[in-house]
Design an enzyme around this catalytic site. Sequence first.
Site, mmCIF file in Angstrom:
data_model
loop_
_atom_site.group_PDB
_atom_site.id
_atom_site.type_symbol
_atom_site.label_atom_id
_atom_site.label_comp_id
_atom_site.label_asym_id
_atom_site.label_seq_id
_atom_site.Cartn_x
_atom_site.Cartn_y
_atom_site.Cartn_z
ATOM 1 C CB SER A 234 -14.269 14.092 33.275
ATOM 2 O OG SER A 234 -15.381 14.074 34.119
ATOM 3 C CG ASP A 328 -14.561 21.191 37.128
ATOM 4 O OD1 ASP A 328 -15.758 20.973 36.860
ATOM 5 O OD2 ASP A 328 -13.698 20.286 37.207
ATOM 6 C CG HIS A 362 -15.636 19.226 33.942
ATOM 7 N ND1 HIS A 362 -14.881 18.764 34.997
ATOM 8 C CD2 HIS A 362 -15.987 18.121 33.220
ATOM 9 C CE1 HIS A 362 -14.787 17.436 34.926
ATOM 10 N NE2 HIS A 362 -15.441 17.028 33.849
#
Length: 420
Positions: A234, A328, A362
């Site tokens: 991330s 995601d 994600h």
Amino acid sequence: MVQIIVHPQIALVDEPLHIRVTGLLPSQLVMLQASLTDERGQLFQSQVFYKADEDGEVDLEHAGATGGDYVGIHPMGLFWSLKPKKTFSRLWKRNVINNPFRFQLEVYDTKQFLNHSPDNPMATETVERWYSIPGVQRIQIREGRVRGALFLPPGEGPFPGVIDLFGDVGGLIEFRASLLASHGFATLALAYFAYDDLPKKLDVIDIGYFEEAADILLRNPKVLGPRIGIVSVSRGAQIGMSMATFLKQVAATVCINGFFFATGIAIKYKNEIIYSLAEFPERLRTNELGLLEFCFSVGNPQEEANKHAFLPVERAQGHILFIVGEKDHIFHSKSYAEQAMEQLRRHGKSNGTLISYPGAGHLIEPPYSPLCVASWNPFISKPIWWGGEPIPHAEAQEHSWKEILKFLRRHLTSTSINKL
């Protein structure tokens, strides 16, 4: 007598288990349940239905679940299908040394369970899942500006060094670092905001801070120099790529579902600044479940006017592994990784590898971790939709972890480092 037999009963969290139920009646219908109460007192459970074979046995390596939290043959499904009783809770291990997760496995007769009169289970078993092997050492790091925790494998070393970075939840997250140390990597879990005396929020990403952390890691006599690896996800993957771009100390970088341009916050290294791409808060969406989708609010350097926001990834001297989930809902991670790969190719570089997982969300974490589709962020007023589908996400976690370990071992040995 009905028994749940687990081998091994005590293991690292990324180690698969062989689970069997014996002593049942032939063709008996049963429900298997896994339960875990985490360190905050939150309960996570999974429930799956099976039919015993002619010998009165259910072997999860061969038996297909007939219903419940999944269907089909999934030997570790009881673990990756765990769901929180409290909505939007995320399971992660906080105290990783000398403190395992203890899972309770139970088997019930299906008729009793469906009649809402489950008496005592027919059998129970406890399974310990550890984030560190015996001998892993945790050292608190508070040196100069740098704050974190260093995990050293048992033995004299020297060991390949890795910096582990998470995203916009802030604080210090240690579970992946301790697990990497259990696989032979001296790993620094690095905090960079909202921890100790670090800034409460990010105003600028100063790569000098991360260079200081890399130098601290390399000065440790048990760390194999002269270069290190990075595992990042991330916002952390944005920083990981920035480190790979600007720092000669970086030999191998794993970027999981990241973005490789400045957005919201400028990136700074010495006198060089990558100015932020425009953000579009008006594009922020709330889906029908009330969950925030961030992927539409982040600009795209290939489409927006400010193309200079993209990191000069072609300057990276080391190797890069991009891991992306195609479900995601935070970033257009696959598109961003493809853009970075194309930028490398345009400059004649072949040091990038992209692995893309359809159905993965994600939060791609170590194997058998339960999928977290949505959870709270301490800095945001609504829960965030991370995305992902349970079975393909679980498969992605298992495959990607093997690839991460293989990638780090390949590029952080003394021979490979000295070739750079």
